[in-house]
Every structure is written in C-alpha cells, then in structure tokens.
Write a protein that holds these residues in place. Sequence first.
Motif, short mmCIF file in Angstrom:
data_model
loop_
_atom_site.label_atom_id
_atom_site.label_comp_id
_atom_site.label_asym_id
_atom_site.label_seq_id
_atom_site.Cartn_x
_atom_site.Cartn_y
_atom_site.Cartn_z
N LEU A 195 0.81 -1.21 0.00
CA LEU A 195 0.00 0.00 0.00
C LEU A 195 0.85 1.26 0.00
O LEU A 195 0.53 2.23 -0.69
CB LEU A 195 -0.91 -0.03 1.23
CG LEU A 195 -1.75 -1.32 1.27
CD1 LEU A 195 -2.37 -1.51 2.64
CD2 LEU A 195 -2.81 -1.28 0.21
N GLU A 196 1.94 1.23 0.74
CA GLU A 196 2.76 2.45 0.84
C GLU A 196 3.26 2.88 -0.53
O GLU A 196 3.19 4.05 -0.89
CB GLU A 196 3.96 2.20 1.77
CG GLU A 196 3.69 2.51 3.23
CD GLU A 196 3.15 3.93 3.46
OE1 GLU A 196 3.36 4.81 2.59
OE2 GLU A 196 2.50 4.14 4.50
N ARG A 199 0.64 4.39 -2.69
CA ARG A 199 0.33 5.77 -2.30
C ARG A 199 1.40 6.72 -2.82
O ARG A 199 1.10 7.85 -3.18
CB ARG A 199 0.22 5.87 -0.78
CG ARG A 199 -1.06 5.23 -0.26
CD ARG A 199 -1.28 5.56 1.20
NE ARG A 199 -1.45 6.99 1.40
CZ ARG A 199 -0.79 7.71 2.29
NH1 ARG A 199 0.11 7.13 3.06
NH2 ARG A 199 -1.00 8.99 2.41
N THR A 224 -3.01 4.10 4.48
CA THR A 224 -2.86 2.67 4.15
C THR A 224 -3.90 1.82 4.85
O THR A 224 -4.35 0.81 4.31
CB THR A 224 -1.46 2.17 4.57
OG1 THR A 224 -1.24 2.54 5.91
CG2 THR A 224 -0.39 2.74 3.69
#
Lengths: 503, 370
Positions: A195-196, A199, A224
């Motif tokens: 997720l990081e 992003r 996240t």
Amino acid sequence: MTTPLLSLRGVSKSYGPVHANSGVDLDVAPGAIHAILGENGAGKSTLMKLIYGVESPDAGEILWDGAPVQIASPAAARRLGIGMVFQHFSLFETLTVVENVSLVVPGTKQELTERIMLFGREFGLEVDPLAHVHTLSVGERQRVEIIRCLLADPKLLILDEPTSVLPPQSAQKLFETLRRLAGRGVSILFISHKLEEIRSICSHATILRSGKVTGNVTPKDFDTHELAKMMIGRDMPAFARPKEMEQGASCLEIAGLTLETDDPFAVSLRDISLRVREGEILGIAGVSGNGQSELAAAISGETPLPRSMRDSIAMMGRNVSLLGAAGRRKLGFAFVPEDRLGQGAVPELSLVKNGLLTAHARGLKQGGLVRYGRARAFAKDCINAFDVRTPGPDAEAGALSGGNLQKFIVGREIMLEPKLLFLNQPTWGVDVGAASAIRKRLIELRNSGCAVLVISEEIEELFELADHIQVLNEGRLSERLKTSETRPEDIGRYMIESAEAAE
Amino acid sequence: MTTVLGLTLPRLVRRDHASVSMMVIAPFAALALAAFCNLLLYAGLGINPLIVFKAMLIDPFTSYFSFSEILLKAGPLLLIAQGLAIGFRAKVFNIGAEGQFVLGAIFASAIPVYAPQASGLWIWPSMLVMGMFGGLLWAAITAFWRARLNANEILVSLMLSFVAIQILNYLLLGPWKDPMGFNFPQSVMFQYDALLPILLPGTRVNVSLVLALVLAGAAWLFTQRSFAGYRLEVGGLAPNAARYAGFSQNRAVWLSLLIGGCAAGLAGAAEVAGPVGQLQRSISTGYGYAAIIVAYLGGLHPIGIVFSAFLMATLYIGGDNAMVSAGLPIAAVYVFQGSLLLAYLILSTFVRNRLEWPDKAPAVSEVGRQ
C-alpha cells in the motif's frame, strides 16, 4: 476528460465455478500510473492476462483508444502497444543482455546496444548491454525486462508486483523510472499489494476483491489502513509488536559455515554464523539469489556438508553437521521451504498424503504400514486449525491456491510441535489475510518457547516478526541487528553494501 | 495457439485433478487405436485384417487349451510387471528385467544341473528362491553403480541384459551342456521334483500363476498401504519433496531395483521349472521387455497390471495363432506390442491434461487501431 487509453467494460472471466473476474470496469488514462490493488486471488493476474491477450474474456468488452478490440494473443497485445513485465523474469541466463533483447526486438546487435544505452541514460535503467544475464543482480534483470518492453515502443506498460524482488533503494530507482515514463505519455498499470508504494507513486487505483471492483480511488487521499480495508473487506487486525521474551537455550547455532560451489548459478556461502534461541525469532533479510536457497538447504540437511564443515551446525545442543534431513527432524526441527509445490508438498498427492510427508513419525504409521485413518484425521485437524480453504483432505495439493497450500504446510510443520522452526519466504505470494494469520501463529509459537528462523524478502514482514535481523548478501551474513533499534533503510544498506563496493 | 495448414490446433491444458475416467479409458482406447493401426498395416501387407483379428483376439478364447496357454503366459508377465511398476512409480527405470529373468533361470537351473538325481519336495521351492536371488544379484549391479556413481540405470540394466544372454550361451555351449543332448545348446531335462506342480490338469498351467496373483496382492499392499511404498511414490512424483522430507534417494534406487530384479528372477526360475523343463537359449523370449508395456498399460497400478498382463498374454497367443492361420510375420507381433505402448503413452497424457480449443470467436482482430 480525454479518451482513456484502455477501457474495460463489464469484463468477466470464469474458470469452471470460480469467477476470477466478474463485471470489471477499468479506465486507464494516457500517462497515468494506475494501480491494480488486491489480495492474492482477488483476480489481478487474471485481469492482466485478459489485457495481455493470454486469456480471452467470457463477457464484456475491451476498448483501446475508444474503439473495441479483441486481443487474441500476447503478440496481438504487443502490436497494439501493450508491454508486460512479469514477476518472474523470462530471460535466458546464459545469453548477454543484448542477445536476450534481440530475441524479441528486430534490429542488429549494434543498433540494439546503442538503444539499450540510450534508454538506460534517459530513464535511469543503466545496464551493461554486453553483460551475461546470470551476472546481473535481480534489479538489473528487471531493468533488462523493462528495456525490452520499452524498445517495442509501448503505450501501456504492465508491471506485475515489480518491487517484490527489489531492495528498498532499488525500488525508489524504479519509481523514478516509472515517473519519467509516465511523463512521456506512457500509461503504466502497476499491480501490487504494497500500500505504501502505491500511495507514493500511483495517480489512480482500482481495487479488486473476489474478482469485483470495489473501489476507484486516488490513493494519496487515503491512508494505508483505509486502503487495506477496501482491499480485504474488513479491518486489518491491529498489530502490536510482541513484547520480548525471556530467551532460553540455543536451538540452532551455525559457526563459520562456508560452502563453496562450482555451479555458476549458485551462490557460495561464506563464513555464516548465527544463533537462534528458545523464544526468539531471528529474521534473515536480503534479496533472493544471495544465498538464501543454499543456506536453507544447508540448515534443513538437504545439502550434505563436506567433512571440513563437520563442526559447523548444532541443533538443540547437538552437532548435526553430518546428519541428514530425517535425522535433524527427529531432534525437533521443522522446516517450511520456499518452494511449495514439489518440495513442501507433492502436487499430485492428496492433502492426507502430503500431511504424511513430514508428520509420519507422529503415530501415522505402524509396522511399516500407513495408518490412513490417522493420517486423514491429522490432515483434517490441520485444515481446520489453520483455516485452509479446500473441499477436504482428499483434495490434491496442486489444486489449492498458493496461500491455502502455504497455510497447510505451515500448519503441518507447526503441528509437529517443533523446538526449532525454520521458514523460507513464509508468506511469498500469500494474500494479506493468510499472511497475517501465518505471522500471528509464528509469534504464538515463539511465545510458547519455540525457536523460529525466518528467511524473507519482505522487510516489513521481518520488522513485524523478528526480534533480531541479519542480512544475507552475496553469501555473507551481516552482524546481528536488534529489530527495535534498526530502521528499514539500515537493512537496505546492508542489502546492497558489498554490491556497491564491488562496482 | 499454433496454426498448421490453416487449421487451428488445440492447446494442451493441465487439469486440476487427474481424470479418473480417463485413467480407465486410456488402456482400452490405446488397445483400440493400436489394433486399428495394425489391422491397416496387415491390410497393407495383403493379409485380410478380419482373419488376423479373429485369429488374434477371438480364437485364443475358443478352446480350453489355448485359454490355458494365455494363463501360462500371463504368469511371468504379471510377476515381472508388478516388480517393474514399483520402480517405475519411483522413476527408477529398470529396463533390464530380461537379464534379471535370465539370471533367475540360470540360478534356478543350478540345482537340477548339479544334482540331477536329487528328489524331494524341497527342490522346486529352492529353485524359485535361487531364481529370486539370481535376479536380485543382477539388478544389484545396476543399483550399485546408480547409487554410487549416478550411472544411468536405463543403460546399465539394458546392457547387462545382453551380458546375461552371453552368460547363458557360455553355460549352454560349455559346462552345462547336456552330455547326452546331441550337442544341442541346452541343459539336461530336469527331474520330476524340479518341476512346478501343475495347477489345471491337462494343461501346462502351474502353481507359479497362483504365486504371481498372490504377489500382485502383496504389490497392492506395498504400493497402496505401506510407508516404504509411499516414500517411493513421493520420490517418483517430486524428488525435491522426498529430499525435503529426508527420504533417501539411494534407498529408493536400491529398493526399486532389488524388488524388480527379485520378481524377474522368480519369473525366470518359474519358466525353467515350468513349461520349459530345462535351461535353453530360447527361454529369453522378451518377457522382460513386454513386461514394461504391461506395467505401463496397467497404469503402474497393481490391479490394472493384472488385467494388462492377461491382455498381453492374449496378444502373444493370438499372435502365434495369426502367424499360423494368416501367415503373419513374427515381427508383426512386436510391432503390435510397441504400437500398443506408444498409443497408451500418448493417451495417458490426457489423464492429467486436456485439450482446449481456442474460442470460436473471430481470431486476432485489431479494429480500432486505424
């Protein structure tokens, strides 16, 4: 809004009763870095196969530049301008970079060499065109794959979990490349469950769950935790770092293990030393291909050690250097290998028979005959206790999804009640839910006094699990780092340290 | 997908599960396919295929005697194939059952050759034991080099078969030649107590058939229920999983070859102590090779092998019939055997795979690019 480069409208694909994709809509704008986010088994790979022409959809349509197309094969996809970089590379290791490229891209070697250098400078994809692929690091191989796609001048580039094989610093470099490509108008489909990173570089994200689109978001607008919730459909279990345990007797001790190899594709181990004690999880970080397989085979007993190393490995206080795999297991050693199908389990055999593989000593045989009643009960217990999704103990191991089979294998080894459990890449290719379940089990096991050794490429995983981390790089093991006093970047430095020194 | 001459070829796709129905259908379909091709071949030779078909597959069942001959032939095929199948499942390819068979025959013959006057009920059972020992010893040579130097067991065992036949020749032309045998290369005729008891009166069927059936039961127990059998199965299907679990590969090699050699040696002993009644050069009739076909045709499963052994025996007897009544050359029988194995190996692909035709939808089109 401009016409999307690629649009999917109501695309569905089923394999028998399994709906891998149902009614998927997707719009990829020109020059966008678009994430496809989802757990393993959510249908990301199927969707990519449909776009890349490996499979054809049962229903729905695909629009390219606003006009409907049918992509019948990867060749057709490439003609449209779609390139794909697979998670597992498709390079010939014995050929040079330019030879590999010339297999799919027309042009003389001279021209190609120049173009490879040009792309390398322009997009930060530096690689020596005349180097043999087997001498390249994983990051460099990935660059070769990307260059090979770029030479075909694609409008859309698909990257399947590109960072799963890279150390953090190399991942940053890859992102830089992707941003430059997007700036030139190339659209990028970026598949990931991290997720990081989504992003940080993606402008759009389409979230898939059980084959359906559950969200179209701008990832920067969510944290996240919210993204994870959309991805798995429920709250992520909150994770607290386990408190430190009183550490007991040493269960595994390796002292000065050196294993030379003549095989040009294997890595020699040099002066490896480590120790795992009761109630401790030791993590071994590093990018695959730096000696992980060789170290794993030496610890498990699958590789017999030479006589000169007869004092290098001790388990449960006994010298086991010359003991085989079966002998080490008898001392209370259990092992979850990296390769699930073919090593950790036999794909053609039922779960009952796969349970037997290592659990046979637990009263599952008598007088040379297998007690199939008990073996079945063992497999059933394992399926229930570890939430393995399968029709039953008679299902063939090969028919289970990667995550479920991994739960079965980890479960089987934990049910052996080992004193020392060793796992190589325990959650590789396993969906987020199953991975966190496995990690939870490992921590419980540690808290109950078992010694656990984990080799993993995923640094986040080691930070969640391990009390101490050592980094394996080019066959050498770093010093022992206390996880609570270490940052991921420090680990990353160890991962590439000597590679830089060599350059 | 591949296109040949404008036809779109289907793709081979792996099944999720082995198809049980295909497992059962494959041997029958293979028989039909092989029969069809061979009948075409016979027609090409100018022989009426219907006469051949009748002689091969119908006539053997029309008389008590020829049926009993099928039972007689089935015995050694069954024995050897059960032993070989255990090794084949473990991917240890013992191709030298013929040599192990010959050594079994030689070892068994030692008793009546050196003690032609001896009598008593101990003789034929000891000959069978000697035969097993001989086959085992011969297979052990292959096992030793495979385990020690990783020498390919296919080549070593096959070459040793030729060596075995030379040993047989040497004995029959030299020390073991019957002094009263008009210089024919054969041993003395064995005394009564050196012959296996007859099972069905009026025929040549002897107790070795019962032995073979009992051992088929033992093979079933071994492969389906025993832990040693399980270890071999894992070693054959996934060598890395066997190594991971700590199952020794060398042990698998030894066990596979010794079981195969023992069974083939027993069959050889039963041959000289049974229908032949002396040691001759002609005892080596290719049972050891035919049994490879029997093992595969039976799906390497002990029960399947019982059926395939009888099928192969029928083809032997039927082939003999066809040679007489339709003037078929003897090579035709071997061609049939070979094509049967080939057909089976092709069809057995579909146990774990299936064909997938590309979608009927119009193929590659790139409308919209323009």
